[in-house]
Scaffold this motif. Structure first.
Motif, PDB file in Angstrom:
ATOM      1  N   GLN A  83       0.832  -1.212   0.000  1.00 10.64           N
ATOM      2  CA  GLN A  83       0.000   0.000   0.000  1.00 10.64           C
ATOM      3  C   GLN A  83       0.862   1.255   0.000  1.00 10.64           C
ATOM      4  O   GLN A  83       0.612   2.194  -0.750  1.00 10.64           O
ATOM      5  N   PRO A 125     -17.815  -4.952   6.740  1.00  7.31           N
ATOM      6  CA  PRO A 125     -17.411  -3.546   6.623  1.00  7.31           C
ATOM      7  C   PRO A 125     -17.319  -3.079   5.165  1.00  7.31           C
ATOM      8  O   PRO A 125     -17.568  -1.912   4.864  1.00  7.31           O
ATOM      9  N   VAL A 147     -14.401   5.783  -7.569  1.00  6.20           N
ATOM     10  CA  VAL A 147     -15.096   7.080  -7.681  1.00  6.20           C
ATOM     11  C   VAL A 147     -14.527   7.869  -8.859  1.00  6.20           C
ATOM     12  O   VAL A 147     -15.275   8.401  -9.694  1.00  6.20           O
ATOM     13  N   LYS A 189       0.696   1.642  12.305  1.00  3.56           N
ATOM     14  CA  LYS A 189      -0.544   2.196  11.747  1.00  3.56           C
ATOM     15  C   LYS A 189      -1.330   1.132  10.986  1.00  3.56           C
ATOM     16  O   LYS A 189      -2.543   1.200  10.889  1.00  3.56           O
ATOM     17  N   ALA A 190      -0.608   0.170  10.422  1.00  2.00           N
ATOM     18  CA  ALA A 190      -1.264  -0.750   9.482  1.00  2.00           C
ATOM     19  C   ALA A 190      -1.977  -1.917  10.158  1.00  2.00           C
ATOM     20  O   ALA A 190      -2.875  -2.498   9.564  1.00  2.00           O
ATOM     21  N   ALA A 216     -11.457  -0.066   1.172  1.00  2.00           N
ATOM     22  CA  ALA A 216     -11.129   1.303   1.598  1.00  2.00           C
ATOM     23  C   ALA A 216     -10.130   1.954   0.633  1.00  2.00           C
ATOM     24  O   ALA A 216     -10.270   3.127   0.291  1.00  2.00           O
ATOM     25  N   LEU A 217      -9.169   1.184   0.167  1.00  2.00           N
ATOM     26  CA  LEU A 217      -8.150   1.743  -0.718  1.00  2.00           C
ATOM     27  C   LEU A 217      -8.689   2.000  -2.130  1.00  2.00           C
ATOM     28  O   LEU A 217      -8.240   2.925  -2.809  1.00  2.00           O
ATOM     29  N   MET A 270     -20.629  -1.784   4.167  1.00  2.00           N
ATOM     30  CA  MET A 270     -20.915  -0.521   4.866  1.00  2.00           C
ATOM     31  C   MET A 270     -20.103   0.632   4.266  1.00  2.00           C
ATOM     32  O   MET A 270     -20.617   1.741   4.089  1.00  2.00           O
ATOM     33  N   ILE A 271     -18.846   0.350   3.938  1.00  2.00           N
ATOM     34  CA  ILE A 271     -17.980   1.413   3.391  1.00  2.00           C
ATOM     35  C   ILE A 271     -18.503   1.869   2.032  1.00  2.00           C
ATOM     36  O   ILE A 271     -18.639   3.068   1.779  1.00  2.00           O
ATOM     37  N   SER A 282     -21.631   3.906   2.235  1.00  2.00           N
ATOM     38  CA  SER A 282     -21.444   5.270   2.735  1.00  2.00           C
ATOM     39  C   SER A 282     -21.047   6.263   1.645  1.00  2.00           C
ATOM     40  O   SER A 282     -21.019   7.459   1.896  1.00  2.00           O
ATOM     41  N   THR A 283     -20.747   5.774   0.457  1.00  2.00           N
ATOM     42  CA  THR A 283     -20.446   6.717  -0.635  1.00  2.00           C
ATOM     43  C   THR A 283     -21.706   7.431  -1.104  1.00  2.00           C
ATOM     44  O   THR A 283     -21.632   8.453  -1.767  1.00  2.00           O
ATOM     45  N   HIS A 300     -11.203  -5.817   3.503  1.00  2.00           N
ATOM     46  CA  HIS A 300     -11.770  -4.540   3.949  1.00  2.00           C
ATOM     47  C   HIS A 300     -10.820  -3.405   3.610  1.00  2.00           C
ATOM     48  O   HIS A 300     -11.245  -2.316   3.213  1.00  2.00           O
ATOM     49  N   ALA A 301      -9.518  -3.661   3.753  1.00  2.00           N
ATOM     50  CA  ALA A 301      -8.531  -2.647   3.374  1.00  2.00           C
ATOM     51  C   ALA A 301      -8.593  -2.406   1.870  1.00  2.00           C
ATOM     52  O   ALA A 301      -8.469  -1.260   1.410  1.00  2.00           O
ATOM     53  N   ILE A 351     -11.878   2.681  -3.018  1.00  2.00           N
ATOM     54  CA  ILE A 351     -13.025   3.610  -3.141  1.00  2.00           C
ATOM     55  C   ILE A 351     -12.637   4.819  -4.020  1.00  2.00           C
ATOM     56  O   ILE A 351     -13.346   5.133  -4.982  1.00  2.00           O
ATOM     57  N   PRO A 352     -11.508   5.503  -3.736  1.00  2.00           N
ATOM     58  CA  PRO A 352     -11.175   6.656  -4.591  1.00  2.00           C
ATOM     59  C   PRO A 352     -10.954   6.253  -6.043  1.00  2.00           C
ATOM     60  O   PRO A 352     -11.340   6.996  -6.958  1.00  2.00           O
TER      61      PRO A 352
END
Lengths: 218, 453
Positions: B102, B408, B154, B302-303, B147-148, B411-412, B415-416, B143-144, B150-151
């Motif tokens: 990542q 998740p 989009v 952090k990861a 999250a990664l 859910m993620i 949420s968009t 799940h990661a 999504i952008p």
């Protein structure tokens, strides 16, 4: 000038109201609310699998994607020149109340009845998307017609824009049965549109004005 | 708002303790010891906590660890030793490898490069998102991945934003692609390493990285086109092309090459010399990621989502407790009394129940709850293979397609704002049912052909 406020959330797009607003409103304020509850729920669900940095970045991305979604709703409207978009992150009902006061809205438009909105002292339009040809204005007491002159005129103006006939009905009349008891429909009317003045207590100061399709009330 | 939420959670927590109290008071049914009865109580207590989320899942995990010693089922020093499990170390090293991947930004270059090949039609683009989500979930937590990516999704959709069905289909495809892909390798879903350690401990068979993938990939390969067809039928899209943003131009950066190289080498080792031990190879890979200079310890801090690791403490305690006290045998007998002892029907029931569970709770939690039950059934019924049953449960745990809770990823993406709950519901029901059928069919045919059972 009829200034309308249409609150939108991810789950409540109020599509019927969006369509109808082009006909009846002079100015449309579209309030798109990213409900914090959804974001918090997302964070709760994901917190055990994503680290805090990732969650922060994700929150920003999600809010931006919803902003883009809100802009696309405006773009899709036929009367987008009349529309002003307000994009907010927060509690849906709090923001509707805040914006209705700030914008001095003449009408709040939704597709589903929410009792709490009746307390906002702004006329509420509940749109089921049906074609409207006849409207009926229901007042619980004939003596109130004069005191409710503004409301009657407002209803009349709405009906003119919709090109439908309007008639007044007094639910207190001997010839009429009580049609509503505390917003509960007890008798179905033949009209397409019901304009209901809840004039309990102090009608001029603390009343709600509900415009609704026949089947809209709970 | 928060205080009200906290109040509700406190009441829910008290209710969960009440469950334990009820189990303590009621007499043990015939054939079940006090310890077994109380472990079933702990299981119900865990289900209640996982579903209501009265406590964060990680906290529920470690709380579940301390209940059996309090009830006299385990020695308290014994439960803490459960953390010395291979699954925990596979997970930690997999998270370190994913952090390097990542941080290097290789995932973005790869994502845009891949999606560009699927821009000739919008239907094809949905397949591209599914494949992208699935492929990255072979390498890191699903799940990661969501999250990664999504952008990425989009940005890619923005050139055709007027197509509402593309937005809906694209976002749901991302969640589903990652879910389906997460079962493909041991590095994907966090529940996968737990399943192999559970199998090893209870059957003595070490399922290697390659063996896992050989068993799981047929399910992935069937589910991908199926999910694609469901999405494109449910959300018919316009026929125009879609313009996908160009991938980062230029040669690979030094970090991208190092991270890609380490990850590729680790996977090659896992596939070729997996018998050495999955945890050993992934720890070597994680060490190499440090030595390459792509990541430092701060990145790792952090990861690592500690909640998942802590949840394992509870999962392992629950699994051991249910098995060692004879609770699983008793539950298996009760299930057999209701459903019968036909292995094929029991396997189908176990898969369906796991999918149902995972819709309402974390997929790791659902698998942790179902594995001991599956093992109990396998011991009680001749012809129901413990490895096949455990694998079927582990794979089913990845298929939470219908609801927002429990996954998740759903859910993620929800949420968009690109789709509504009802959209997920109408697609997810089909995906769930087909998912159950596919896992069952693969278990009954491919796994039998492979000689698993």
């Amino acid at each position: 000038m009829i200034r309308c406020l249409i609150p939108i959330t991810q789950e409540k797009r109020n599509e019927n109201s969006l369509k109808r607003s082009c006909i009846i409103c002079d100015r449309i304020h579209l309030l798109y609310v990213v409900d914090t509850e959804i974001l918090e729920r997302m964070e709760r669900e994901s917190a055990y699998v994503l680290n805090s940095d990732m969650l922060d970045a994700l929150r920003q991305t999600l809010v931006e994607s919803q902003r883009r979604e809100a802009e696309s709703i405006v773009e899709d409207m036929k009367c987008k020149d009349k529309v002003k978009l307000h994009f907010e992150v927060g509690d849906h009902l709090d923001l509707v109340e805040k914006y209705s006061l700030r914008l001095n809205a003449g009408l709040i438009m939704t597709d589903s009845f929410e009792r709490v909105m009746l307390g906002m002292k702004v006329p509420l339009w509940v749109d089921r998307g049906n074609r409207i040809e006849n409207a009926i204005f229901i007042i619980d007491n004939a003596t109130r017609v004069k005191r409710l002159e503004k409301s009657v005129k407002f209803a009349d103006a709405l009906c003119k824009r919709l090109e439908c006939d309007i008639s007044l009905k007094f639910s207190g009349d001997i010839s009429q049965k009580q049609i509503f008891t505390e917003y509960k429909k007890t008798e179905k009317t033949s009209s397409d549109l019901i304009i209901y003045q809840n004039s309990k207590n102090k009608p001029e100061k603390n009343c709600s004005f509900l415009v609704t399709g026949c089947d809209a009330l709970p | 708002m928060w205080s009200k939420d906290l109040k509700i959670k406190r009441w829910l927590f008290l209710a969960s303790l009440l469950i334990l109290l009820i189990f303590y008071i009621i007499p043990a049914p015939e054939g079940l010891t006090y310890e077994g009865k109380m472990m079933i109580g702990v299981m119900v207590f865990a289900v209640f906590l996982f579903v209501t989320e009265a406590l964060p899942l990680g906290m529920s995990g470690i709380l579940i660890m301390i209940i059996p010693p309090l009830l006299g089922i385990f020695n308290y020093t014994e439960v803490f030793s459960f953390f010395g499990n291979e699954a925990i170390f596979i997970l930690i090293s997999a998270f370190i490898l994913a952090a390097g991947f990542q941080k290097s930004g290789l995932h973005l270059r790869f994502s845009f490069s891949l999606l560009r090949h699927f821009g000739s039609s919008r239907r094809l683009f949905i397949l591209g998102i599914l494949l992208l989500g699935a492929f990255l979930s072979f390498l890191m937590s699903e799940h990661a991945v969501v999250a990664l990516l999504i952008p990425v999704v989009v940005v890619s959709i923005s050139s055709a934003f007027e197509d509402e069905n593309l937005r809906k289909g694209g976002m749901i495809a991302l969640a589903y692609g990652a879910s389906v892909g997460s079962i493909g390798t041991l590095l994907g879903g966090a529940r996968n390493p737990y399943a192999i350690s559970f199998i090893a401990e209870n059957t003595g068979v070490n399922v290697t990285f390659l063996q896992w993938s050989l068993m799981a990939l047929p399910v992935v390969l069937i589910m991908m086109p199926v999910v694609w067809v469901i999405l494109t039928l449910m959300f018919p899209m316009k026929k125009e092309k879609i313009k996908v943003r160009e991938a980062k131009k230029g040669r690979l950066s030094a970090d991208e090459m190092k991270a890609g190289g380490v990850l590729a080498a680790t996977i090659i080792l896992l596939l070729t010399v997996g018998w050495v031990g999955t945890a050993i190879i992934t720890i070597i890979g994680a060490t190499a990621m440090f030595l390459s200079g792509v990541i430092n310890w701060k990145d790792v801090e952090k990861a690592i989502p500690w909640g998942v690791l802590l949840l394992y403490g509870g999962a392992i305690t629950l699994g051991k407790g249910l098995l060692e006290t004879g609770a699983t045998t008793w539950m298996a007998d009760e299930i057999i009394a209701i459903i019968g002892s036909e292995p094929a029907i029991l396997l189908l029931a176990v898969i369906a129940i796991t999918v149902l569970f995972t819709e309402f709770m974390s997929n790791t939690a659902a698998v942790a709850l179902m594995l001991p039950i599956g093992m109990g059934l396998s011991s009680a019924v001749t012809g129901l293979d413990p490895i096949a049953t455990s694998m079927a449960i582990a794979l089913s745990g990845g298929f939470a397609f219908t609801l927002l809770v429990g996954n998740p990823g759903n859910m993620i993406t929800y949420s968009t704002g690109y789709y509504r709950q009802k959209d997920l519901l109408r697609v997810g029901i089909f995906a769930d049912i087909i998912g159950i059928a596919v896992i069952y069919a693969v278990a009954m045919t491919v796994w039998k052909f492979m000689g698993v059972w």
